[in-house]
Design a protein around this motif. Structure first.
Motif, short mmCIF file in Angstrom:
data_model
loop_
_atom_site.label_atom_id
_atom_site.label_comp_id
_atom_site.label_asym_id
_atom_site.label_seq_id
_atom_site.Cartn_x
_atom_site.Cartn_y
_atom_site.Cartn_z
N UNK A 287 0.82 -1.21 0.00
CA UNK A 287 0.00 0.00 0.00
C UNK A 287 0.85 1.26 0.00
N UNK A 288 1.99 1.22 0.69
CA UNK A 288 2.84 2.41 0.75
C UNK A 288 3.48 2.73 -0.59
N UNK A 289 3.43 1.79 -1.54
CA UNK A 289 3.89 2.09 -2.90
C UNK A 289 2.95 3.07 -3.61
N UNK A 290 1.69 3.13 -3.16
CA UNK A 290 0.68 3.90 -3.87
C UNK A 290 0.03 5.01 -3.05
N UNK A 291 -0.11 4.79 -1.75
CA UNK A 291 -0.83 5.75 -0.92
C UNK A 291 0.16 6.61 -0.12
N UNK A 292 -0.03 7.93 -0.12
CA UNK A 292 0.84 8.78 0.69
C UNK A 292 0.75 8.45 2.17
N UNK A 293 -0.46 8.08 2.63
CA UNK A 293 -0.68 7.73 4.02
C UNK A 293 -1.66 6.57 4.10
N UNK A 294 -1.49 5.73 5.12
CA UNK A 294 -2.45 4.67 5.39
C UNK A 294 -2.70 4.62 6.89
N UNK A 295 -3.72 3.88 7.28
CA UNK A 295 -4.03 3.72 8.70
C UNK A 295 -4.06 2.24 9.05
N UNK A 296 -3.82 1.95 10.32
CA UNK A 296 -3.68 0.57 10.77
C UNK A 296 -4.35 0.39 12.12
N UNK A 297 -5.23 -0.62 12.24
CA UNK A 297 -5.76 -1.05 13.52
C UNK A 297 -5.05 -2.33 13.91
N UNK A 298 -4.44 -2.32 15.08
CA UNK A 298 -3.56 -3.41 15.50
C UNK A 298 -4.28 -4.26 16.54
N UNK A 299 -4.43 -5.55 16.24
CA UNK A 299 -5.10 -6.48 17.13
C UNK A 299 -4.37 -7.81 17.07
N UNK A 300 -4.97 -8.86 17.65
CA UNK A 300 -4.38 -10.20 17.56
C UNK A 300 -5.50 -11.18 17.23
N UNK A 301 -5.57 -11.60 15.97
CA UNK A 301 -6.67 -12.46 15.52
C UNK A 301 -6.39 -13.94 15.76
N UNK A 302 -6.69 -14.44 16.92
CA UNK A 302 -6.50 -15.87 17.18
C UNK A 302 -7.33 -16.70 16.21
N UNK A 303 -8.60 -16.33 16.05
CA UNK A 303 -9.47 -16.93 15.03
C UNK A 303 -10.19 -15.79 14.32
N UNK A 304 -9.72 -15.44 13.14
CA UNK A 304 -10.28 -14.32 12.41
C UNK A 304 -10.26 -13.07 13.28
N UNK A 305 -11.34 -12.32 13.27
CA UNK A 305 -11.38 -11.04 13.98
C UNK A 305 -11.81 -11.25 15.43
N UNK A 306 -10.96 -11.95 16.19
CA UNK A 306 -11.33 -12.26 17.57
C UNK A 306 -10.88 -11.20 18.56
N UNK A 307 -10.14 -10.21 18.08
CA UNK A 307 -9.81 -9.02 18.88
C UNK A 307 -9.17 -9.35 20.22
N UNK A 308 -8.13 -10.17 20.20
CA UNK A 308 -7.37 -10.47 21.41
C UNK A 308 -6.34 -9.37 21.67
#
Length: 418
Positions: free
Chosen positions: A276-297
């Motif tokens: 993404x940084x090859x194309x977008x001047x800026x990006x955003x990131x939500x940092x979590x820990x997906x034990x099983x998909x979006x499990x939000x650990x």
């Protein structure tokens, strides 16, 4: 050997591979990371009662959940005291604070409903990021919001998004820090839909209407967040990865936001960041820990967390990637969850800043791949813990697990009485 002596010894080891640990520590002190308010009360907020709906779920029933704005702020304060580094505050719209007897529905929210959060942030020298809340509301019709075929429903949520644009600009002006405003919806279908394009065209139009609200693009950074699927929308999600990336690419000033729990288990966001940084001047990131998909650990200092931080640093993206934590574990002490996650991401960033990226890049470009593998493995046992301890000392927070004693005391004296 004292902690300071261990640091000096570790500093010399890193110096031999071209790393200035003093510079790494100084750099990390200036990198803002957003702390999400919703870990403290299981994403409940203050504008509705009852369970979460719309593809959101927090599991567990650990005692001490915050019930009021003041309790939530107190809990955040307790966590903030134990975290090194620069912080921002990340809010959802459902955390509006109303005066006694007052209420405004989400399409009528105003900056004044968040004045107490601005006061909280300014007193702690924090900027604020923001999220419209497109879930847990009676106007989520048949599981749909911005993609709904019902025009009254869609208008309500468009108006909510516009209100959030105005509130985001208010945050930026009041704190002096740009506000990242993230649009995520849980719209989709549990079973195979008959029309996949129609909902996406409506969603596209809805976002465009939201972004038609006048705002200063230097102050407000709107994002669109993708997802593979959610609870109750297993077969089809309107805001897919392809949709959100294409929308951001075709709308100037709109950023793509990647949540590393929102992908197939075999996909890794660390690989997507440099793409993404090859194309977008800026990006955003939500940092979590997906034990099983979006499990939000709770975020840990694990392999993928470290790889994401490495890619941000080695791509010179610290000024281009807006980083925010996003998880909600109701099965453990919530204040400890904040603290562990924030400290883990800080460790990952520090590890990345203490990696000889230029030297490793040269090995790759010169096809010295055996040497590259060996060097990468050797770095795993370098004394990062001594650099981390020095960073924590300089930030005035506990350098080791002794911080948990403060959490235990707070739980015994405060949380257990709720």
């Amino acid at each position: 050997m004292t902690s300071k002596e261990r640091y000096e010894s570790a500093k010399e080891m890193y110096k031999e591979i071209g790393i200035d640990t003093d510079a790494a520590i100084a750099k990390l002190k200036e990198v803002p990371v957003s702390l999400h308010c919703w870990q403290g009360d299981d994403v409940t907020g203050f504008d509705h009662e009852g369970p979460l709906t719309g593809g959101i779920q927090a599991t567990g029933n650990y005692p001490g959940k915050a019930r009021t704005p003041q309790e939530l702020m107190d809990d955040m304060d307790q966590a903030l005291r134990l975290m090194p580094g620069k912080k921002k505050l990340n809010l959802h719209a459902c955390y509006a604070v109303f005066e006694k007897g007052e209420y405004a529905d989400r399409d009528k929210l105003e900056p004044r409903h968040f004045a107490k959060w601005v006061e909280f942030a300014r007193e702690r020298n924090m900027g604020i990021d923001f999220n419209p809340t497109f879930f847990s509301h009676e106007k989520v019709k048949d599981g749909l919001t911005l993609s709904s075929p019902d025009e009254a429903t869609r208008k309500f949520w468009i108006d909510h998004g516009k209100a959030c644009i105005r509130i985001s600009e208010y945050f930026a002006k009041e704190t002096g820090v740009p506000c990242v405003m993230n649009i995520w919806i849980g719209d989709g279908y549990k079973d195979v839909p008959a029309d996949r394009m129609g909902p996406r065209l409506r969603y596209k139009d809805s976002i465009e209407q939201i972004l038609s609200e006048q705002y200063d693009k230097k102050l407000v950074k709107p994002c669109v967040e993708s997802k593979v699927f959610g609870i109750g929308v297993e077969s089809y999600t309107v805001g897919s990865g392809e949709f959100t990336l294409s929308f951001a690419a075709s709308h100037e000033g709109c950023l793509p936001l990647m949540d590393n729990g929102h992908y197939h288990p075999t996909e890794v966001v660390s690989d997507k960041i440099p793409a993404l940084l090859c194309y977008y001047p800026e990006i955003a990131l939500h940092i979590t820990r997906p034990v099983r998909w979006d499990s939000d650990h709770v975020v840990l200092f694990d392999d993928e967390t470290r790889e994401m931080a490495k890619e941000i640093v080695r791509c010179e993206g610290l000024d281009r990637v807006y980083m925010a934590l996003d998880y909600f574990d109701a099965g453990i002490n919530r204040v400890a969850a904040w603290t562990v996650g924030f400290r883990s991401w800080q460790k990952a960033l520090l590890s990345a800043l203490c990696t000889p990226n230029e030297a490793l890049r040269r090995l790759q470009e010169e096809s010295r791949l055996t040497e590259l593998m060996i060097m990468q493995e050797e770095l795993k046992t370098y004394p990062l813990g001594d650099i981390w301890a020095e960073y924590c000392r300089q930030c005035g927070v506990p350098e080791d697990k002794s911080w948990f004693e403060d959490i235990q005391k707070y739980e015994a004296e405060v949380l257990m009485y709720r």
